[in-house]
Design a protein around this motif. Structure first.
Motif, PDB file in Angstrom:
ATOM      1  N   ASN A  16       0.914  -1.194  -0.037  1.00  0.00           N
ATOM      2  CA  ASN A  16      -0.009  -0.084   0.190  1.00  0.00           C
ATOM      3  C   ASN A  16       0.758   1.266   0.033  1.00  0.00           C
ATOM      4  OD1 ASN A  16      -2.731  -1.050  -0.131  1.00  0.00           O
ATOM      5  ND2 ASN A  16      -2.213  -2.006   2.262  1.00  0.00           N
ATOM      6  N   SER A  17       2.160   1.203   0.581  1.00  0.00           N
ATOM      7  CA  SER A  17       2.964   2.337   0.410  1.00  0.00           C
ATOM      8  C   SER A  17       4.332   1.951   0.405  1.00  0.00           C
ATOM      9  CB  SER A  17       2.845   2.958   1.622  1.00  0.00           C
ATOM     10  OG  SER A  17       3.276   2.516   2.756  1.00  0.00           O
ATOM     11  N   GLU A  18       5.400   2.578  -0.191  1.00  0.00           N
ATOM     12  CA  GLU A  18       6.657   2.149  -0.242  1.00  0.00           C
ATOM     13  C   GLU A  18       7.450   1.807   0.994  1.00  0.00           C
ATOM     14  OE1 GLU A  18       9.276   4.629  -2.885  1.00  0.00           O
ATOM     15  OE2 GLU A  18       7.732   4.619  -4.661  1.00  0.00           O
ATOM     16  N   GLU A  51       5.721   0.437   3.721  1.00  0.00           N
ATOM     17  CA  GLU A  51       5.046  -0.721   4.237  1.00  0.00           C
ATOM     18  C   GLU A  51       5.889  -1.889   4.559  1.00  0.00           C
ATOM     19  OE1 GLU A  51       1.210  -3.544   3.541  1.00  0.00           O
ATOM     20  OE2 GLU A  51       1.390  -2.067   2.114  1.00  0.00           O
TER      21      GLU A  51
END
Length: 156
Positions: free
Chosen positions: A120-122, A124
């Protein structure tokens, strides 16, 4: 439409007993430019057309757009693709709250087994299964578009 994923080599076939599902994939590239790729994929009896943008500097994220097309359309478009069709079986494993997609390649890329996990994000974090090996995120040799041009069997 931004895809964030990390790629890894796989160091054993232990993932197969953990797989929720698997399917056959045949794919080719109508365009494999570094700035954008246009992929045609046949996954079992469904077709897909995918456009991917240039990867970020660290290789973790890039634009991705995909739409389903008919099997007949995918088969017709595969005939127009650049040389180097990719054949693989994809296994999906849900582990530690993430879905890992493991590709076992055939043909000119036989011997290569690679896993991807979408995030979901770099930043994570996730727990790595024991069968996950060396990270190859950002190494363009492992992009499917590059494997179609310079297959794994040709590497030294």
């Amino acid at each position: 439409m931004i895809e964030i994923e990390r790629k890894f080599l796989v160091n054993s076939d232990a993932f197969k007993v953990e797989a929720n599902t698997h399917y056959i994939i045949k794919q080719g590239f109508l365009n494999s430019d570094k700035a954008r790729t246009v992929r045609v994929r046949l996954k079992n009896d469904k077709g897909y057309l995918t456009v991917k943008g240039k990867s970020s500097a660290n290789g973790l994220s890039r634009f991705e757009w995909e739409t389903e097309i008919s099997k007949l359309e995918a088969e017709a478009l595969l005939k127009l693709c650049e040389p180097g069709i990719i054949d693989k079986t994809r296994f999906e494993v849900t582990k530690h709250g993430h879905i890992f997609e493991i590709d076992v390649f055939y043909g000119e890329n036989e011997g290569l087994i690679m896993a991807e996990v979408e995030l979901n994000s770099e930043s994570e974090t996730f727990l790595k299964p024991e069968w996950l090996g060396k990270e190859v995120t950002g190494d363009i040799r492992y992009y499917n578009s590059m494997l179609s041009k310079r297959p794994f069997k040709e590497w030294e």
